[in-house]
Design a protein around this motif. Structure first.
Motif, PDB file in Angstrom:
ATOM      1  N   LEU A  59       0.820  -1.212   0.000  1.00  0.00           N
ATOM      2  CA  LEU A  59       0.000   0.000   0.000  1.00  0.00           C
ATOM      3  C   LEU A  59       0.855   1.265   0.000  1.00  0.00           C
ATOM      4  CD1 LEU A  59      -2.772  -1.059   2.545  1.00  0.00           C
ATOM      5  CD2 LEU A  59      -2.928  -1.000   0.053  1.00  0.00           C
ATOM      6  N   VAL A  60       2.076   1.171   0.495  1.00  0.00           N
ATOM      7  CA  VAL A  60       2.963   2.330   0.579  1.00  0.00           C
ATOM      8  C   VAL A  60       3.725   2.548  -0.727  1.00  0.00           C
ATOM      9  CG1 VAL A  60       4.992   3.269   1.761  1.00  0.00           C
ATOM     10  CG2 VAL A  60       3.159   2.209   3.078  1.00  0.00           C
ATOM     11  N   GLN A  61       4.173   1.481  -1.354  1.00  0.00           N
ATOM     12  CA  GLN A  61       5.005   1.595  -2.560  1.00  0.00           C
ATOM     13  C   GLN A  61       4.341   2.392  -3.683  1.00  0.00           C
ATOM     14  OE1 GLN A  61       8.296   0.689  -2.590  1.00  0.00           O
ATOM     15  NE2 GLN A  61       8.282   1.927  -4.443  1.00  0.00           N
ATOM     16  N   PRO A  62       3.045   2.212  -3.960  1.00  0.00           N
ATOM     17  CA  PRO A  62       2.427   3.034  -5.011  1.00  0.00           C
ATOM     18  C   PRO A  62       2.477   4.535  -4.703  1.00  0.00           C
ATOM     19  CG  PRO A  62       1.018   1.171  -4.487  1.00  0.00           C
ATOM     20  CD  PRO A  62       2.119   1.185  -3.468  1.00  0.00           C
ATOM     21  N   LEU A  63       2.444   4.887  -3.423  1.00  0.00           N
ATOM     22  CA  LEU A  63       2.517   6.295  -3.029  1.00  0.00           C
ATOM     23  C   LEU A  63       3.918   6.847  -3.248  1.00  0.00           C
ATOM     24  CD1 LEU A  63       0.458   6.015   0.278  1.00  0.00           C
ATOM     25  CD2 LEU A  63      -0.365   6.657  -1.996  1.00  0.00           C
ATOM     26  N   ILE A  64       4.924   6.040  -2.958  1.00  0.00           N
ATOM     27  CA  ILE A  64       6.316   6.429  -3.217  1.00  0.00           C
ATOM     28  C   ILE A  64       6.534   6.583  -4.717  1.00  0.00           C
ATOM     29  CG2 ILE A  64       8.726   5.659  -3.093  1.00  0.00           C
ATOM     30  CD1 ILE A  64       7.927   4.259  -0.421  1.00  0.00           C
ATOM     31  N   ASP A  65       6.050   5.614  -5.478  1.00  0.00           N
ATOM     32  CA  ASP A  65       6.190   5.676  -6.940  1.00  0.00           C
ATOM     33  C   ASP A  65       5.508   6.908  -7.522  1.00  0.00           C
ATOM     34  OD1 ASP A  65       7.555   3.266  -6.822  1.00  0.00           O
ATOM     35  OD2 ASP A  65       5.828   2.055  -7.451  1.00  0.00           O
ATOM     36  N   ALA A  66       4.427   7.356  -6.880  1.00  0.00           N
ATOM     37  CA  ALA A  66       3.675   8.511  -7.368  1.00  0.00           C
ATOM     38  C   ALA A  66       4.341   9.841  -7.018  1.00  0.00           C
ATOM     39  CB  ALA A  66       2.258   8.480  -6.801  1.00  0.00           C
ATOM     40  N   GLY A  67       5.251   9.835  -6.026  1.00  0.00           N
ATOM     41  CA  GLY A  67       5.942  11.075  -5.686  1.00  0.00           C
ATOM     42  C   GLY A  67       5.983  11.437  -4.220  1.00  0.00           C
ATOM     43  N   ALA A  68       5.449  10.595  -3.342  1.00  0.00           N
ATOM     44  CA  ALA A  68       5.510  10.874  -1.904  1.00  0.00           C
ATOM     45  C   ALA A  68       6.958  10.758  -1.435  1.00  0.00           C
ATOM     46  CB  ALA A  68       4.625   9.908  -1.138  1.00  0.00           C
ATOM     47  N   HIS A  69       7.371  11.704  -0.592  1.00  0.00           N
ATOM     48  CA  HIS A  69       8.747  11.715  -0.091  1.00  0.00           C
ATOM     49  C   HIS A  69       8.886  11.125   1.302  1.00  0.00           C
ATOM     50  CE1 HIS A  69       8.684  14.897  -3.185  1.00  0.00           C
ATOM     51  NE2 HIS A  69       9.849  14.390  -3.471  1.00  0.00           N
ATOM     52  N   ALA A  70       7.802  11.183   2.100  1.00  0.00           N
ATOM     53  CA  ALA A  70       7.867  10.685   3.473  1.00  0.00           C
ATOM     54  C   ALA A  70       6.459  10.419   3.983  1.00  0.00           C
ATOM     55  CB  ALA A  70       8.568  11.700   4.362  1.00  0.00           C
ATOM     56  N   PHE A  71       6.401   9.710   5.114  1.00  0.00           N
ATOM     57  CA  PHE A  71       5.120   9.308   5.690  1.00  0.00           C
ATOM     58  C   PHE A  71       5.092   9.584   7.184  1.00  0.00           C
ATOM     59  CE2 PHE A  71       5.946   6.812   1.983  1.00  0.00           C
ATOM     60  CZ  PHE A  71       4.738   6.833   1.311  1.00  0.00           C
TER      61      PHE A  71
END
Length: 134
Positions: free
Chosen positions: A94-106
């Motif tokens: 669930l996290v990897q698609p957000l990183i791939d989309a451009g998220a830098h941190a959580f």
């Protein structure tokens, strides 16, 4: 101390109020809250045209369904801004698609003051324009 511009996309609730208050007490900031139901469908530019940081609350932005697409659009509109996602999910699928989309941190959905300051410090000092995100 420099002044930072922050766009906060999420409904105002206890967690988002707490996070914004912690940031406002630690930094000189201009935070603009944007209601996700009004902002995300149109993705119109807010008053801040060059934010240093975008905080994106998945919980109040319709969940994971279209989060990667929205993050990708935010990254395209504001390529120099770091994107911090408030994310209750820990599974890498669930996290990897957000990183791939451009998220830098959580941040977790219920972060401590120390967690907030630590990650915001890192992001405000980071050159997010160098990100090779999609």
């Amino acid at each position: 101390m420099p002044e930072y511009n922050i766009i906060y996309i999420g409904s105002q609730n206890y967690t988002n109020d707490f996070i914004s208050e912690v940031i406002e007490s630690a930094y000189v900031v201009n935070i603009i809250f944007l209601n996700p139901t009004e902002f995300l469908p149109k993705l119109e530019l807010p008053q801040i045209t060059s934010p240093h940081l975008i905080i994106f609350d998945i919980n109040t932005c319709s969940g994971m369904g279209n989060a990667p697409e929205n993050i990708q659009k935010l990254h395209q509109i504001f390529p120099k801004a770091c994107i911090l996602v408030i994310n209750p999910y820990k599974k890498s699928t669930l996290v990897q698609p957000l990183i791939d989309a451009g998220a830098h941190a959580f941040l977790p959905a219920t972060p401590s003051e120390k967690e907030i300051i630590s990650i915001v410090d890192k992001l405000l000092q980071m050159d997010c324009s160098a990100c090779t995100c999609k």
